[in-house]
Design an enzyme around this catalytic site. Structure first.
Site, PDB file in Angstrom:
ATOM      1  N   LYS A 190      49.609  13.044  -2.282  1.00 48.01           N
ATOM      2  CA  LYS A 190      49.095  14.230  -2.964  1.00 48.01           C
ATOM      3  C   LYS A 190      49.437  15.495  -2.207  1.00 48.01           C
ATOM      4  O   LYS A 190      49.724  16.529  -2.800  1.00 48.01           O
ATOM      5  CB  LYS A 190      47.575  14.134  -3.151  1.00 48.01           C
ATOM      6  CG  LYS A 190      47.163  13.189  -4.259  1.00 48.01           C
ATOM      7  CD  LYS A 190      45.687  13.329  -4.584  1.00 48.01           C
ATOM      8  CE  LYS A 190      45.271  12.360  -5.683  1.00 48.01           C
ATOM      9  NZ  LYS A 190      43.810  12.387  -5.895  1.00 48.01           N
ATOM     10  N   LYS A 219      53.729   4.764 -13.236  1.00 42.52           N
ATOM     11  CA  LYS A 219      52.462   4.502 -13.901  1.00 42.52           C
ATOM     12  C   LYS A 219      52.198   5.568 -14.966  1.00 42.52           C
ATOM     13  O   LYS A 219      52.521   6.732 -14.758  1.00 42.52           O
ATOM     14  CB  LYS A 219      51.347   4.517 -12.842  1.00 42.52           C
ATOM     15  CG  LYS A 219      50.052   3.910 -13.296  1.00 42.52           C
ATOM     16  CD  LYS A 219      49.058   3.850 -12.144  1.00 42.52           C
ATOM     17  CE  LYS A 219      47.650   3.672 -12.681  1.00 42.52           C
ATOM     18  NZ  LYS A 219      46.633   3.813 -11.655  1.00 42.52           N
ATOM     19  N   LYS A 277      48.018  10.954 -16.055  1.00 44.66           N
ATOM     20  CA  LYS A 277      47.362  12.079 -16.715  1.00 44.66           C
ATOM     21  C   LYS A 277      48.228  13.323 -16.691  1.00 44.66           C
ATOM     22  O   LYS A 277      48.088  14.203 -17.511  1.00 44.66           O
ATOM     23  CB  LYS A 277      46.058  12.413 -15.985  1.00 44.66           C
ATOM     24  CG  LYS A 277      44.970  11.381 -16.156  1.00 44.66           C
ATOM     25  CD  LYS A 277      43.754  11.758 -15.337  1.00 44.66           C
ATOM     26  CE  LYS A 277      42.698  10.663 -15.401  1.00 44.66           C
ATOM     27  NZ  LYS A 277      41.553  10.921 -14.535  1.00 44.66           N
TER      28      LYS A 277
END
Ligand code: TRP
Length: 332
Positions: A114, A196, A199
């Site tokens: 991140k 994956k 969002k």
């Protein structure tokens, strides 16, 4: 107090809930909720480790609660609540932070990922995020924590913190076990089956959201990438796109992979993709409709999250008082 084992899990309201949140998480929660004493949280405090638009965050938090209920979680049977409504999470996180090593947090792969993606806002909340997660779990003395693969390391750290604390002060915390579901845990992007479904994919058609209309769902599946050849066969190396669609079809219908291969043998990809789209649209339709209905009744939702917060605070407050006593804090 009941003698049932305790489950805690949570999802961040940092984006719209996706197909994977249902198949990989909430559907399992529903199955587990009859057997355990359950706390299912909307972790808004974790969400602010990246910038959120306040109005959007508020809407998504409520909508996520509506979706939990629409997916079949019974607010009478489980505590459904918002993390910031139970201040014990933040209080316990401070304490646990004093029993978590800097080096341990530095080793967290999610932090490394991140912070490398988000170089303009590497805040200390992003760094101590796993400590808050440990507090979420340990505050409820959770026995079992359903999590995706990507959270395994955070759960390992939670166990280490619990064991370290127990080593010093006696048996204060239950050391939790991960519950990692066998199937449906990893639903991949419809555009790129090597990553994956996420969002942050926006409206590109790579992701399917719980609130998508049947038309949008059909469109996304019709455009899903497939592989060379034309056979519907499960083969992660050679056919990652088709294999992902098979996983999704299996999660939606309950059919196993070999039955799916047999059913679609000789049918070609186009036919299969439409069938997957229809199965997903039918699975999500009642969820979307129920959640949309619940969103019209904010008072009802407020009743649920207030009750959830009371129940959560009762349990986490008990843990926190025990912790403060062990630490030597003077009772108030
Ligand atoms: N970090 C989790 C995620 O992003 C969300 C989460 C926060 C969580 N606290 C938790 C999950 C406690 C399980 C238990 O998926």
């Amino acid at each position: 107090m009941s003698d049932k084992k305790v489950i805690f899990s949570g999802i961040q309201p940092s984006g719209e809930l996706m197909l994977g949140s249902y198949f990989g998480a909430i559907k399992n929660w529903v199955e587990l909720s009859g057997m355990y004493d359950c706390y299912f949280c909307i972790v808004d405090m974790h969400a602010i480790t990246v910038r959120q638009d306040p109005a959007e965050l508020r809407r998504r938090t409520l909508e996520q609660l509506a979706q939990y209920i629409a997916c079949g979680l019974d607010p009478e049977a489980c505590a459904l609540f918002v993390q910031s409504h139970a201040p014990q999470h933040a209080e316990l996180a401070w304490v646990l932070g004093c029993y978590t090593m800097f080096g341990e947090l530095q080793r967290m792969t999610q932090f490394k990922e991140k912070s490398s993606k988000n170089t303009e806002n590497i805040n200390s909340g992003l760094f101590t995020y796993p400590v808050l997660m440990a507090a979420d779990i340990l505050a409820y003395q959770a026995d079992l924590v359903p999590v995706g693969d990507d959270q395994k390391q955070h759960l390992e750290l939670t166990r280490d913190i619990a064991q370290r604390f127990n080593g010093i002060y006696g048996d204060v915390f239950t050391v939790p076990e991960p519950y990692i579901p066998k199937t449906g845990a990893r639903i991949m992007s419809l555009c790129d089956p090597s990553s994956k479904m996420s969002k942050s994919d926006g409206t590109s058609g790579a992701s399917v959201y719980l609130m998508d209309t049947p038309e949008a769902i059909m469109r996304a599946f019709k455009r899903a990438v497939t592989d060379s050849g034309s056979e519907v066969r499960y083969d992660l190396a050679e056919k990652p796109g088709v294999s992902n669609l098979m996983q999704i079809y299996s999660a939606a219908t309950g059919m196993d992979l070999s039955a799916i291969e047999a059913r679609f043998s000789g049918r070609g990809y186009g036919y299969f993709k439409s069938a997957v789209g229809e199965a997903v649209a039918e699975t999500l339709r009642p969820i979307r409709e129920r959640a949309a209905d619940l969103m019209k009744n904010k008072d009802y939702l407020a009743g649920i999250y207030k009750k959830g917060a009371r129940r959560a605070s009762e349990t986490s407050g008990r843990t926190l008082r025990g912790v403060y006593e062990k630490l030597g804090f003077v009772e108030k």
